[in-house]
Design an enzyme around this catalytic site. Structure first.
Site, short mmCIF file in Angstrom:
data_model
loop_
_atom_site.label_atom_id
_atom_site.label_comp_id
_atom_site.label_asym_id
_atom_site.label_seq_id
_atom_site.Cartn_x
_atom_site.Cartn_y
_atom_site.Cartn_z
N GLU A 107 4.00 9.09 8.93
CA GLU A 107 3.48 7.74 9.18
C GLU A 107 2.48 7.71 10.33
OE1 GLU A 107 3.90 5.54 7.08
OE2 GLU A 107 5.52 6.49 5.95
N TYR A 161 8.77 4.39 10.96
CA TYR A 161 7.61 3.65 11.48
C TYR A 161 7.76 3.40 12.98
CZ TYR A 161 6.80 2.80 6.51
OH TYR A 161 6.60 2.95 5.17
N HIS A 208 -4.57 4.41 7.55
CA HIS A 208 -3.16 4.83 7.54
C HIS A 208 -2.84 5.61 6.26
CE1 HIS A 208 1.28 4.34 8.07
NE2 HIS A 208 1.25 4.30 6.74
N GLU A 209 -3.21 5.03 5.13
CA GLU A 209 -2.89 5.68 3.84
C GLU A 209 -3.59 7.02 3.71
OE1 GLU A 209 -0.50 4.74 2.10
OE2 GLU A 209 -0.23 2.85 3.15
N ALA A 248 0.82 -1.22 0.00
CA ALA A 248 0.00 0.00 0.00
C ALA A 248 0.85 1.27 0.00
CB ALA A 248 -0.90 0.00 1.23
O1 X8Z Z 1 4.58 0.41 4.63
C1 X8Z Z 1 3.66 0.75 5.35
C2 X8Z Z 1 2.47 1.48 4.77
C3 X8Z Z 1 2.85 2.38 3.68
S1 X8Z Z 1 3.77 3.74 4.22
C4 X8Z Z 1 1.48 0.46 4.24
N1 X8Z Z 1 3.68 0.42 6.65
C5 X8Z Z 1 4.78 -0.32 7.25
C6 X8Z Z 1 4.82 -1.74 6.73
O2 X8Z Z 1 3.86 -2.20 6.13
O3 X8Z Z 1 5.84 -2.40 6.93
C7 X8Z Z 1 2.66 0.77 7.65
C8 X8Z Z 1 3.11 0.17 8.93
C9 X8Z Z 1 4.51 -0.32 8.73
ZN ZN Z 2 2.73 4.98 5.50
#
Ligand code: X8Z
Ligand code: ZN
Length: 652
Positions: A444, A556, A416-417, A386
């Protein structure tokens, strides 16, 4: 973020071309061909920054379109266009960085000084000056991103993509130990061919970083936090120290449950076997809910079933409209299934949007739903991971790219997005150089703060669960549900860049890439591969999107601390009283106003100032995390009493 990476970083969360692709080079300080440009020394700093802003604005649409194509239509052609666009931008950016370094910040306006500073520290993919090396870098970056996006685990002709592999792992009840192990190992094969490219990627970006005046790429990444890079390392350690005891309680409780289910196969020297947490990277343990639910059935939070039911109802309506199942050919049935999936994905997205508009934020632009990719196309490879995209500087074209399925985890990812998207909308009137998060952890944290507001009461108000039970047991259940996402994540959020910082500074040599990866997994997460050490024929880091995608990951970890600080302040603003974990600021205009005001700042001032405006303090601090999870932590300690917690990381 692929050559992606550069763009991607750009598109996902940080500023336009900036955070993505800033690298420094020493090219000629003049910018040939740019109207009004002059050589450094004759162009004053204000004029230079104005030119940078205009150039970014002008170059952005073409860059983002190429990156969008690269991620939503993986082919040799799209990779070529994406890499070429990236190359053009990085070359231009290198000129800008070089020129930015020639100005003495003394006597400049704060805005101009800040813009120059950001230009010098915002590279996530520092590019070498040498045009041949720069091209080599963008080609590699594009290839790494595409290899990940198109990655499949194949047994003979039977190939599974990441969504299918994830489904096997997430079904911790239905899948057997061996099935999960095979799926986990299978996915990790996609990264083996990336190792050589990644090693070269490290050399090339390190070269770019050195030319910019940094020791290595990790040093550049750590420079973007309005504090000395060394202090930032210590800051991350300090925050981890605050939450580590809470994580270790959760790890202990989880491991004991796994041992009760799988016997001695449920633990590897006190560590959790990597294929058993319901998630490929052990970063979210929500899939273990059936095993870990503290009080069976108390305060039902079965959002997955509610979403699946809604999706089935949509399909049933479509089938009825078409005259009933008996009238449909097999291919018409498949068509209707896809239509139902897409309709469900839009509804889930609109549900998330309504949280933001309920706070007084604007509706998404019309084009958002038309141009976003909400479900996985079946005719081509795409990067399903995503992401949220700002396609142009006035944010009139913003998009989301996801392969949405009707599950709780995907629903929270949509929230989140949309956090990224609303940040883009909020700071769109800032000059392009400031169109990014106060720091990347802020970006984030925006949507995740809202996820914390999805309390059982809120979920009931939108019809996803029944009116929640009120009892201590229900509180523990609800806290456990949140902890499996938020607390389980913390050490993972930290370890990825501990690995990359080591890779970039050379303390992790290429012949120890995999060994070091698992040492860090052991040290921070207390997880280990089942079946003994994984050798250097593997490149397990590459099986996580952000490594081939070159997205820095400490953001994150920071977000998982900051979001609790934001949440607490917005709860205060909304007049909430009572324990923190009971607060939802949904539909509260005061909370919305304060949040939006913070978001509008973008990166126009040091993040400490922006944080202060929202929370009253200038430091990141995990005490709100601990306050939130206090009931669960007490409960976990009771459960773990008499157990031997901890693990022997040295045995990994
Ligand atoms: O990569 C993401 C988002 C897009 S910025 C879906 N995240 C990290 C992951 O999936 O590893 C959100 C939480 C952590
Ligand atoms: Zn993100």
């Amino acid at each position: 973020m692929k050559s992606q990476r550069a763009l991607l970083a750009l598109a996902i969360s940080t500023s336009l071309l900036f955070a993505a692709g800033c690298s420094k080079t020493d090219t000629d300080a003049s910018a040939p061909g740019q109207a009004g440009s002059t050589a450094a020394g004759t162009e004053d700093a204000d004029a230079f920054v104005a030119r940078v802003n205009k150039t970014v604005k002008d170059m952005t649409p073409e860059m983002t379109s190429a990156a969008w194509l690269g991620a939503t239509y993986i082919s040799d052609d799209s990779q070529r266009l994406e890499a070429a666009a990236n190359e053009r931008w990085l070359t231009k950016n290198n000129e800008f960085v070089e020129q930015a370094k020639t100005y003495d910040p003394e006597g400049l306006t704060p805005a101009t000084a800040r813009a120059l500073h950001l230009l010098k520290v915002s590279a996530s993919m520092p590019a070498p000056r040498d045009p041949a090396q720069l091209k080599e870098l963008t080609d590699i970056a594009s290839r790494l991103g595409a290899t990940y996006g198109a990655g499949k685990w194949c047994v003979g002709d039977d190939c599974k993509d990441i969504g299918q592999v994830s489904e096997i792992l997430a079904d911790t009840e239905g899948s057997s130990y061996d099935e999960m192990k095979a799926a986990w190992e299978g996915w990790h094969t996609i990264a083996q061919p990336m190792r050589k490219d990644y090693q070269r990627f490290v050399e090339l970006t390190n070269e770019g970083a050195r030319e910019m005046g940094f020791a290595n790429t990790g040093d550049v990444w750590r420079a973007g936090y309005d504090m000395p890079a060394d202090e930032f390392k210590a800051e991350a350690d300090r925050l981890w120290g605050q939450v580590q005891p809470l994580y270790e309680q959760l790890q202990c409780y989880t491991r004991e449950k796994l041992v009760s289910k799988y016997g001695e196969q449920g633990s590897v020297d006190g560590m959790i076997p990597a294929h058993l947490t319901g998630n490929l990277w052990q970063q979210d343990w929500g899939g273990l809910w059936p095993l870990l639910e503290p009080y069976q059935g108390v305060g039902s939070l079965d959002i997955n079933s509610a979403l699946q039911k809604q999706r089935d109802a949509i399909l049933a309506d479509l089938v009825a409209e078409a005259g009933g199942m008996g009238k449909l050919t097999a291919s018409q049935q498949v068509e209707l299934e896809r239509k139902a999936d897409h309709e469900m994905a839009s509804r889930m997205t609109k549900l998330a949007e309504s949280f933001y508009t309920g706070l007084g934020m604007p509706a998404l632009p019309e084009s958002f739903y038309a141009k976003s990719m909400l479900t996985q196309p079946r005719d081509r490879d795409v990067v399903c991971h995503a992401s949220a995209w700002q396609m142009n500087s006035d944010a009139s074209d913003v998009r989301m790219k996801m392969c949405i399925k009707p599950t709780e985890e995907e629903l929270t990812t949509i929230y989140h997005e949309l956090g990224h998207i609303y940040y883009y909308l909020a700071y769109k009137d800032q000059p392009p150089v400031f169109q990014t998060g106060a720091h990347d952890g802020f970006h984030e944290a925006i949507g995740d703060t809202i996820v914390l507001s999805m309390t059982p009461d809120y979920l009931a108000s939108i019809g996803l669960v029944d009116k929640p039970a009120v009892s201590e047991e229900a509180v523990i259940n609800s806290q456990m549900r949140m902890a499996l996402a938020k607390v389980a994540f913390l050490p993972f959020g930290l370890m990825i860049d501990q690995w990359r910082w080591g890779v970039f500074d050379g303390s992790i040599a290429p012949d120890r890439y995999n060994a070091a990866w698992w040492e860090l997994k052991a040290k921070y997460q207390g997880v280990a591969p089942a079946g003994g050490p994984r050798g250097e024929e593997f490149f397990d880091a590459g099986a996580k999107y952000h490594v081939p995608g070159n997205t820095p990951y400490t953001r994150y970890f920071l977000s998982h601390i900051l979001q609790f600080q934001f949440y607490k302040s917005l709860c205060d603003a909304s007049g909430h009283t009572g324990p923190l974990y009971t607060c939802s600021f949904a539909n509260n205009p005061e909370a919305g106003k304060r949040y939006w005001a913070m978001m509008q700042r973008g990166a126009s001032q040091p993040w400490q100032q922006t944080l202060k405006e929202l929370t009253g303090g200038e430091q990141m601090d995990a005490s709100a995390v601990l306050e939130y999870f206090a009931p669960l932590q007490t409960w976990l300690k009771e459960q773990n009493e008499g157990k031997t917690c901890g693990w022997d990381a040295a045995k990994s």
